[in-house]
Enzyme design. Structure first.
Site, PDB file in Angstrom:
ATOM      1  CG  ASP A  25      -1.742   1.210   1.400  1.00  0.00           C
ATOM      2  OD1 ASP A  25      -2.349   1.646   0.412  1.00  0.00           O
ATOM      3  OD2 ASP A  25      -1.769   1.748   2.523  1.00  0.00           O
ATOM      4  CG  ASP A  44      -1.620   7.896   0.288  1.00  0.00           C
ATOM      5  OD1 ASP A  44      -1.081   9.000   0.437  1.00  0.00           O
ATOM      6  OD2 ASP A  44      -2.018   7.469  -0.821  1.00  0.00           O
ATOM      7  CG  ASP A  72      -2.665   2.645   6.264  1.00  0.00           C
ATOM      8  OD1 ASP A  72      -2.718   2.361   5.047  1.00  0.00           O
ATOM      9  OD2 ASP A  72      -3.111   3.705   6.732  1.00  0.00           O
TER      10      ASP A  72
END
Length: 245
Positions: free
Chosen positions: A21, A23, A196
């Site tokens: 991922d 961001d 996240d």
């Protein structure tokens, strides 16, 4: 909920396929989508990791491919727009069409942002998003608008860190990872996915089904991941340490 997850083992450069991922995993979250800082060291490290993995590294992001390329990620495999588009390092591409009704959603999101201080509209080739990190008091109204538009047009509502996004139903990060794993050079290797957000859970579930593991980044929560790293800095340290081993 699992109360503790251990840190992940080092990358196995002979057997792993690495999915990352962007961001909140590789770079810190910013108040504005265009406010993230992407250092030259990170860009160089990602390209070095891809080389060590013989091309088996892919970014898996809610951002579109063109935006990530603009950050210096061109040449890497990327699944963008929450899986609605992907490109391999050799240029092989897959992209779904812009969903009917997305232009209406874009207009309504843009109008809402213009009339609510602190709400930011993000236009995407295959979706549209409202960010309310600067003014969380508008969060419920942003979500309500998104849900109404989703019902009208058959979109999927994607929640994130103080943002809400509309995208085509039936695609997600897990679907994109599954598609990429069927193709060279990823096929036949163990997938490892770091993310996240709740948007990454579909990816965690897919890599587990494919014999790999997920790595949650950030605060512990209910998750399908098997390992955890506490923050962006620890991710970059783990990647760098694996690269140096």
């Amino acid at each position: 909920m699992t109360q503790h997850l251990p840190p992940p083992p080092p990358i196995d450069f002979s057997g792993d396929a690495l999915f990352l991922d962007f961001d909140g995993t590789l770079v810190e979250l910013a108040d504005r989508p265009d406010g993230v800082v992407v250092g030259e060291q990170l860009i160089a490290m990602l390209h070095a990791l891809s080389d060590r993995l013989d091309g088996r590294l892919a970014l898996v992001s809610g951002r579109d491919i063109a935006t990530l390329d603009g950050f210096g990620m061109d040449g890497l495999a990327i699944a963008g727009s929450h899986g609605a588009e992907w490109r391999l390092a050799d240029g092989t591409m897959s992209e779904t069409a812009r969903p009917p009704g997305m232009d209406d959603a874009r207009r309504q999101f843009e109008r809402f942002a213009e009339t609510h201080d602190g709400v930011l509209f993000e236009d995407k080739p295959l979706g549209a998003a409202l960010h309310y990190r600067l003014s969380p008091e508008w969060g419920e109204e942003c979500v309500a608008l998104a849900e109404n538009l989703a019902r009208s047009h058959g979109f999927h509502v994607q929640h994130g860190h103080e943002m809400v996004e509309l995208r085509r139903a039936g695609v997600d990060k897990g679907v994109a990872i599954s598609d990429i794993l069927e193709r060279a050079p990823f096929a036949g290797h163990r997938p490892v996915f770091l993310g996240d957000d709740v948007t990454d859970e579909a990816g965690f579930e897919q890599v587990t089904r494919s014999g790999g593991h997920g790595v949650l980044i950030g605060t512990m929560r209910a998750t399908a991941a098997n390992f955890r790293l506490p923050d962006v800095n620890s991710v970059n340290e783990w990647l760098d340490r694996s690269l140096r081993n």
